[in-house]
Write a protein that holds these residues in place. Structure first.
Motif: not given
Length: 117
Positions: A80-85, A101-108
């Motif tokens: 994935c490019d990002a995770v949405l919580r 975050k640890q894998k350098g992905k965007q978080t929303f």
């Protein structure tokens, strides 16, 4: 972007199936909103639950369930490019955010943070 939806599944449900279904519905609503913003959503449950059933799980939280449920979502983050919580308290969803975050992905943390494509 391919965006993993992370939200409560069993958290605060006492394993009440109707409450779990509501949590799943909430994640699917978020997935639809992500799609309508021009991104590709995925819920780990869409992959994990059929695998859990096929592997022979007989109840929520049994050995087979625990072997597959969260590890599948952690593996998905790699793709994935990002995770949405979304949603309320959930140790599992919080872990997905930490892994992202640890894998350098965007978080929303809010759907509104996503831009339309």
């Amino acid at each position: 972007m391919l965006i993993l939806i992370a939200g409560p599944y069993r958290s605060n449900t006492n394993d009440d199936l109707s409450l779990i279904a509501q949590n799943m519905h909430n994640m699917e609503d978020a997935a639809l909103a992500v799609y309508r913003k021009g991104h590709t959503p995925i819920c780990g449950e869409w992959i994990a639950l059929p695998l859990i059933q096929t592997a022979g799980s007989t109840q929520l939280g049994d050995t087979i369930f625990n072997e597959i449920f969260h590890p599948v979502a952690v593996q998905l983050i790699d793709h994935c490019d990002a995770v949405l919580r979304i949603g309320g308290p959930s140790a599992g969803a919080d872990e997905m955010m930490n892994q992202a975050k640890q894998k350098g992905k965007q978080t929303f943390w809010r759907l509104e943070e996503l831009t339309e494509r």
